[in-house]
Design a protein around this motif. Structure first.
Motif, short mmCIF file in Angstrom:
data_model
loop_
_atom_site.label_atom_id
_atom_site.label_comp_id
_atom_site.label_asym_id
_atom_site.label_seq_id
_atom_site.Cartn_x
_atom_site.Cartn_y
_atom_site.Cartn_z
N ASP A 2 0.84 -1.19 0.00
CA ASP A 2 0.00 0.00 0.00
C ASP A 2 0.88 1.25 0.00
O ASP A 2 1.81 1.36 0.82
N ALA A 56 -6.02 7.24 9.86
CA ALA A 56 -7.04 6.23 9.55
C ALA A 56 -6.62 5.40 8.35
O ALA A 56 -6.83 4.18 8.31
N ALA A 57 -6.01 6.05 7.36
CA ALA A 57 -5.53 5.33 6.18
C ALA A 57 -4.37 4.41 6.54
O ALA A 57 -4.28 3.28 6.03
N ASP A 59 -3.86 3.04 9.47
CA ASP A 59 -4.39 1.94 10.29
C ASP A 59 -5.17 0.91 9.47
O ASP A 59 -5.23 -0.26 9.85
N SER A 60 -5.76 1.35 8.37
CA SER A 60 -6.55 0.43 7.56
C SER A 60 -5.76 -0.17 6.41
O SER A 60 -6.30 -0.99 5.65
N SER A 62 -3.12 -2.49 4.29
CA SER A 62 -2.73 -3.89 4.33
C SER A 62 -1.23 -3.96 4.59
O SER A 62 -0.42 -3.61 3.74
#
Length: 227
Positions: A2, A56-57, A59-60, A62
């Motif tokens: 990512d 937030a990005a 933490d989410s 992969s």
């Protein structure tokens, strides 16, 4: 991996539209981040809101992502490394350096009615915009999003010294790696001076390589991604 993409002032996630497919073709998962106050119509967004969106990005994501910040958003990328040093695999700064603790995020232009509009091309004449044609300039100015003063005048807070252990790449568009090293040595980029694993790479573009050299930028980012 990512690759989180954070655009600078006056831009939303669409700034990366030409970089995204190029990164996907190279086997990565690009994720342009939507910043509060830059494209969602909010004039009351704050720097904390934007930091929260970036975290937030992270933490989410992969696995551990590479976080890419452009221009003023170099600071947002670095704030992510500060808040999540164990989660961020690498940070890339494009065309800028992060602000230090206690500095304002991007207090560069005077706000009008609570927002900081794009000031026109005057402040960016020269190497910054030399590779932008007339149409590209018009398109940029027409699409530019006024950034809430709560963002630009927000105070940067850095807390975790472990951020200096996160590898960093500086992509040098309108300046050269040699110039960047001089500025770092002179104390003009104190956060970068403390980085333990620092690389610099040149790209032949102005300040907005995602617009004028998207394929070249994608190749640099793909090559920089940790294996």
């Amino acid at each position: 991996m990512d690759i989180l993409l954070i655009a600078g002032l006056w831009l939303d996630g669409s700034a990366w539209d030409d970089v995204v497919p190029a990164l996907e073709a190279l086997g990565h998962r690009p994720v342009p981040i939507s910043l509060p106050g830059q494209g969602d119509g909010s004039a009351s967004a704050t720097l904390d809101d934007q930091v929260a969106a970036v975290l937030a990005a992270v933490d989410s994501a992969s696995g551990a992502p590479m976080v890419v910040g452009h221009s003023a958003a170099c600071t947002l990328a670095w704030l992510a490394a500060d808040a999540r040093p164990e989660r961020v695999a690498k940070v890339v700064f494009i065309g800028g350096f992060p602000a230090a603790d206690g500095q304002r995020y991007a207090d560069l232009f005077e706000p009008e009615d609570g927002v900081t509009p794009f000031p026109g091309w005057g402040p960016f004449e020269g190497p910054d915009s030399a590779d932008l044609g007339e149409k590209a300039r018009r398109d940029f100015a027409d699409a530019a999003i006024p950034v809430p003063a709560g963002v630009t005048k927000g105070v940067v807070r850095l807390r975790d010294e472990r951020r200096f252990g996160v590898p960093v790449l500086v992509v040098c568009p309108e300046f050269t790696p040699a110039q960047a090293r001089e500025w770092i040595a002179a104390g003009d980029a104190p956060e970068v001076a403390g980085v333990e694993h620092l690389d610099l790479v040149d790209i032949d573009s102005g300040h907005w390589p995602m617009i004028t050299e998207p394929s070249g930028l994608a190749r640099l980012l793909a090559a920089a991604a940790p294996r």
